[in-house]
Motif scaffolding. Sequence first.
Motif, PDB file in Angstrom:
ATOM      1  N   ARG A 145       0.874  -1.265  -0.036  1.00 38.66           N
ATOM      2  CA  ARG A 145      -0.004   0.022   0.073  1.00 38.66           C
ATOM      3  C   ARG A 145       0.838   1.173   0.103  1.00 38.66           C
ATOM      4  NH1 ARG A 145      -3.611   0.049   4.797  1.00 38.66           N
ATOM      5  NH2 ARG A 145      -1.956   0.558   6.088  1.00 38.66           N
ATOM      6  N   GLU A 146       1.797   1.306   0.587  1.00 35.70           N
ATOM      7  CA  GLU A 146       2.882   2.522   1.064  1.00 35.70           C
ATOM      8  C   GLU A 146       3.754   2.628  -0.102  1.00 35.70           C
ATOM      9  OE1 GLU A 146       3.813   2.746   4.811  1.00 35.70           O
ATOM     10  OE2 GLU A 146       1.550   2.804   5.652  1.00 35.70           O
ATOM     11  N   LYS A 147       4.308   1.662  -0.480  1.00 35.91           N
ATOM     12  CA  LYS A 147       5.442   1.786  -1.318  1.00 35.91           C
ATOM     13  C   LYS A 147       5.349   1.184  -2.611  1.00 35.91           C
ATOM     14  CE  LYS A 147       9.629   1.113   0.337  1.00 35.91           C
ATOM     15  NZ  LYS A 147      10.925   0.797   1.079  1.00 35.91           N
ATOM     16  N   VAL A 148       4.724   0.156  -3.042  1.00 36.56           N
ATOM     17  CA  VAL A 148       4.625  -0.489  -4.181  1.00 36.56           C
ATOM     18  C   VAL A 148       3.496   0.023  -5.071  1.00 36.56           C
ATOM     19  CG1 VAL A 148       4.864  -2.785  -5.710  1.00 36.56           C
ATOM     20  CG2 VAL A 148       5.790  -2.516  -3.125  1.00 36.56           C
ATOM     21  N   VAL A 149       2.440   0.166  -4.740  1.00 31.42           N
ATOM     22  CA  VAL A 149       1.340   0.398  -5.478  1.00 31.42           C
ATOM     23  C   VAL A 149       1.396   1.927  -6.048  1.00 31.42           C
ATOM     24  CG1 VAL A 149      -1.353   1.017  -5.349  1.00 31.42           C
ATOM     25  CG2 VAL A 149      -0.392  -1.244  -4.411  1.00 31.42           C
ATOM     26  N   PRO A 150       2.004   2.945  -5.284  1.00 28.50           N
ATOM     27  CA  PRO A 150       2.155   4.246  -5.913  1.00 28.50           C
ATOM     28  C   PRO A 150       3.140   4.268  -6.979  1.00 28.50           C
ATOM     29  CG  PRO A 150       2.397   4.354  -3.556  1.00 28.50           C
ATOM     30  CD  PRO A 150       2.098   2.860  -3.714  1.00 28.50           C
ATOM     31  N   VAL A 151       3.726   3.378  -7.265  1.00 25.46           N
ATOM     32  CA  VAL A 151       4.556   3.246  -8.385  1.00 25.46           C
ATOM     33  C   VAL A 151       4.336   2.681  -9.409  1.00 25.46           C
ATOM     34  CG1 VAL A 151       6.856   3.753  -6.952  1.00 25.46           C
ATOM     35  CG2 VAL A 151       6.361   1.599  -7.691  1.00 25.46           C
ATOM     36  N   ALA A 152       3.167   1.909  -9.264  1.00 23.22           N
ATOM     37  CA  ALA A 152       2.532   1.018 -10.395  1.00 23.22           C
ATOM     38  C   ALA A 152       1.641   1.830 -11.354  1.00 23.22           C
ATOM     39  CB  ALA A 152       1.619   0.032  -9.708  1.00 23.22           C
ATOM     40  N   ASP A 153       1.457   1.442 -12.661  1.00 27.30           N
ATOM     41  CA  ASP A 153       0.727   1.856 -13.651  1.00 27.30           C
ATOM     42  C   ASP A 153      -0.630   1.123 -13.666  1.00 27.30           C
ATOM     43  OD1 ASP A 153       2.497   3.875 -14.974  1.00 27.30           O
ATOM     44  OD2 ASP A 153       3.782   2.140 -15.151  1.00 27.30           O
ATOM     45  N   ILE A 154      -0.473  -0.171 -13.504  1.00 26.93           N
ATOM     46  CA  ILE A 154      -1.633  -1.096 -13.553  1.00 26.93           C
ATOM     47  C   ILE A 154      -1.579  -1.847 -12.145  1.00 26.93           C
ATOM     48  CG2 ILE A 154      -2.811  -3.256 -14.565  1.00 26.93           C
ATOM     49  CD1 ILE A 154      -1.006  -2.213 -17.120  1.00 26.93           C
ATOM     50  N   ILE A 155      -2.722  -2.058 -11.677  1.00 27.04           N
ATOM     51  CA  ILE A 155      -2.821  -2.971 -10.380  1.00 27.04           C
ATOM     52  C   ILE A 155      -4.118  -3.815 -10.654  1.00 27.04           C
ATOM     53  CG2 ILE A 155      -1.771  -1.460  -8.676  1.00 27.04           C
ATOM     54  CD1 ILE A 155      -4.304  -0.868  -7.503  1.00 27.04           C
ATOM     55  N   THR A 156      -3.902  -4.983  -9.894  1.00 31.84           N
ATOM     56  CA  THR A 156      -4.999  -6.114 -10.452  1.00 31.84           C
ATOM     57  C   THR A 156      -5.557  -6.799  -9.133  1.00 31.84           C
ATOM     58  OG1 THR A 156      -3.354  -7.868 -10.767  1.00 31.84           O
ATOM     59  CG2 THR A 156      -4.320  -6.619 -12.493  1.00 31.84           C
ATOM     60  N   PRO A 157      -6.041  -5.886  -8.027  1.00 35.14           N
ATOM     61  CA  PRO A 157      -6.547  -6.415  -6.768  1.00 35.14           C
ATOM     62  C   PRO A 157      -7.809  -7.351  -6.844  1.00 35.14           C
ATOM     63  CG  PRO A 157      -6.882  -4.246  -6.715  1.00 35.14           C
ATOM     64  CD  PRO A 157      -6.153  -4.288  -8.224  1.00 35.14           C
ATOM     65  N   ASN A 158      -8.046  -8.350  -5.888  1.00 31.38           N
ATOM     66  CA  ASN A 158      -9.320  -8.742  -5.845  1.00 31.38           C
ATOM     67  C   ASN A 158     -10.092  -7.548  -5.136  1.00 31.38           C
ATOM     68  OD1 ASN A 158      -9.024  -9.443  -3.033  1.00 31.38           O
ATOM     69  ND2 ASN A 158      -8.132 -11.355  -3.735  1.00 31.38           N
TER      70      ASN A 158
END
Length: 283
Positions: free
Chosen positions: A131-144
């Motif tokens: 939540r704090e480090k990885v998702v902010p640098v993503a262009d696409i996320i695929t969570p359930n």
Amino acid sequence: MKILSIQSAVAYGHVGNSAAVFPLQRIGVDVLPVYTVNFSNHTGYGAWKGPLIAPDDVAAVIEGIQERGAFPQIDAVLSGYQGSEGIADVVIDAVARVKAANPAAVYACDPVMGNAKSGCFVAPAIPVLLREKVVPVADIITPNQFELGFLTGTEPDTIESTLASADEARAMGPSTVLVTSVERPDREPGTIEMLVVDDAGAWIVQTPQLPMKANGSGDVTAALFTAHYIESKDAATALARTASSVFDLLDNTLNSGERELQLVASQEAYAHPRMQFAVRQVR
């Protein structure tokens, strides 16, 4: 298309890279797999053999790929289950290096944490790192749907609340959010949905909900959606292709009576999706 895929690997069965690589190859993607664990089987069995791979060793493999001059040709970095806390920094560094070599490259993150039935099944520090480090640098996320709720501190259930949660996730950094395992109270009985949101709008697709648990299906979903989205540049098309392929994979697995995904036997479903499910725009 080339994808650098940083995920777990198992010898028996299909999760992580052992689920994502073959479907991508079958649709013509050149995959560079980097392993974060090398297990005999997925941990859902309760017993397994093999090592977690130290973050420094994962980073060394990625550095070796860079030294071969591959980074300018990489179109996407894909990550999934992160076996240890140090992998997050390795992934973030790899994304930065790839994007420096190819500014058009994208980072697709499957923020694996758990699901609504089982709760979180990763180390307590992993969801926070995501939540704090990885998702902010993503262009696409695929969570359930469960993972989306954790990332945003919300409780998505209806289409409206899931859209709102996806918007909150997009405000964190990613421009595209694919939400899997969407279960809203007013859906048709015996169905399950996926929803995608990007700058152009939002679309949903509904399929039958099969009576099974399929480890690795989320890894296949994230991989195929990423490739289709990059190739088509259209969220609705990528959603339709992915939903078709993954449903046929799951249906084949259910009919086989086997616990593990029938990944190889279902290869025609990736190469030639039947497009049997209608995608509906919801915004």
